[in-house]
Design an enzyme around this catalytic site. Structure first.
Site, PDB file in Angstrom:
ATOM      1  N   GLY A   1       2.541  -4.123   9.019  1.00  0.00           N
ATOM      2  CA  GLY A   1       2.431  -2.677   9.140  1.00  0.00           C
ATOM      3  C   GLY A   1       1.238  -2.054   8.454  1.00  0.00           C
ATOM      4  O   GLY A   1       1.279  -0.897   8.060  1.00  0.00           O
TER       5      GLY A   1
ATOM      6  N   SER B   1      -2.906  -1.175   8.829  1.00  0.00           N
ATOM      7  CA  SER B   1      -4.037  -1.073   9.752  1.00  0.00           C
ATOM      8  C   SER B   1      -5.248  -1.845   9.252  1.00  0.00           C
ATOM      9  O   SER B   1      -6.214  -2.050   9.988  1.00  0.00           O
ATOM     10  CB  SER B   1      -4.420   0.396   9.940  1.00  0.00           C
TER      11      SER B   1
ATOM     12  N   GLN C   1       0.829  -1.199   0.000  1.00  0.00           N
ATOM     13  CA  GLN C   1       0.000   0.000   0.000  1.00  0.00           C
ATOM     14  C   GLN C   1       0.867   1.253   0.000  1.00  0.00           C
ATOM     15  O   GLN C   1       0.348   2.360  -0.104  1.00  0.00           O
ATOM     16  CB  GLN C   1      -0.905   0.003   1.239  1.00  0.00           C
ATOM     17  N   ASN C   2       2.169   1.058   0.109  1.00  0.00           N
ATOM     18  CA  ASN C   2       3.091   2.187   0.205  1.00  0.00           C
ATOM     19  C   ASN C   2       3.469   2.716  -1.176  1.00  0.00           C
ATOM     20  O   ASN C   2       3.531   1.957  -2.149  1.00  0.00           O
ATOM     21  CB  ASN C   2       4.361   1.767   0.947  1.00  0.00           C
TER      22      ASN C   2
ATOM     23  N   HIS D   1      -1.165   1.729  -4.578  1.00  0.00           N
ATOM     24  CA  HIS D   1      -1.529   3.147  -4.500  1.00  0.00           C
ATOM     25  C   HIS D   1      -0.586   4.056  -5.271  1.00  0.00           C
ATOM     26  O   HIS D   1      -0.540   5.258  -5.026  1.00  0.00           O
ATOM     27  CB  HIS D   1      -1.599   3.579  -3.028  1.00  0.00           C
TER      28      HIS D   1
ATOM     29  N   ASP E   1       6.417   4.381  -1.530  1.00  0.00           N
ATOM     30  CA  ASP E   1       7.880   4.487  -1.574  1.00  0.00           C
ATOM     31  C   ASP E   1       8.464   3.309  -2.354  1.00  0.00           C
ATOM     32  O   ASP E   1       7.765   2.369  -2.722  1.00  0.00           O
ATOM     33  CB  ASP E   1       8.460   4.551  -0.152  1.00  0.00           C
TER      34      ASP E   1
END
Length: 234
Positions: free
Chosen positions: A176, A178, A87-88, A105, A90
């Protein structure tokens, strides 16, 4: 044949690298309202503000380094057929050595055409030497360049591929995340019930599922180390 290990990662795995998370206390959404910098409407209202926000994120990313959580996942490729769904935005997984990373994303170091954000002909990667874009910078179709980010309210093109990966998982790991952001939060439902599930996070996480989950309530670096030991012992 190697077992298929599918890993879903969220902002928590990058927090140890010093890359700001969005939702935690002190996160970016407290300083920059999501509707202003992460929605199509915000972009239409103030392009300069949005471009500058992501320019700042890229500068921050360039100072961050992959942590032991990232490198530990990359090293698992020696023994498993690993797919990382993140979902990051970076690029820390790639920099750590992971070879198959699916970004749900978008990708911070890439930019695209505001007219056709998902057209691969107009997506390009920025260099560390030139990590910024500004008003007037154009894509090859003549439209303004914008961040290659999936904003709130936009479709998630890679979710179909993510579902396919989850359906073939022999082992599923959540690190990591949620599990509050959909559609990614629903991917656990696509994992075969026969696949063991591991969750790594220092905070309690609601998996929205009654299936058994092995929980390592710790940070990503320590959690991945414990995960590797558990997988090698199984």
């Amino acid at each position: 044949m190697k077992k298929h290990l599918v890993v879903l990662t969220g902002a928590g795995i990058s927090a140890e690298s010093g890359f700001a998370t969005f939702r935690d206390a002190g996160g970016l959404w407290e300083r920059y309202p999501v509707e202003k910098v992460a929605t199509p409407e915000g972009y239409e209202t103030d392009r300069a503000l949005v471009l500058d926000f992501y320019n700042g994120l890229r500068r921050q990313l360039l100072t961050a380094q992959p942590n032991a959580g990232h490198t530990g996942l990359a090293e698992l490729e020696r023994d498993f057929d690993v797919d990382v769904i993140t979902q990051n935005v970076d690029n820390l997984h790639e920099r750590a050595g992971s070879t198959r990373v699916l970004h749900l994303h978008g990708e911070l170091m890439k930019v695209c055409s505001e007219r056709a954000p998902n057209d691969p002909r107009y997506i390009r990667e920025l260099s560390p030497e030139h990590p910024e874009i500004h008003l007037g910078d154009k894509a090859e179709d003549g439209a303004q360049l914008r961040p290659f980010i999936v904003w709130f309210g936009e479709a998630v093109p890679n979710i179909t591929r993510a579902v396919e990966l989850c359906r073939t998982a022999d082992i599923f790991v959540i690190i990591g995340s949620s599990l509050n952001v959909y559609p990614a939060a629903g991917l656990l439902a696509d994992v075969p019930y026969s696949a063991p599930v591991y969750l790594i996070d220092p905070k309690p996480v609601d998996t929205h599922s009654s299936r058994p989950v092995t929980i390592f309530q710790t940070g990503a670096s320590e959690g991945v180390q414990r995960l590797r030991k558990a997988l090698c012992a199984s």
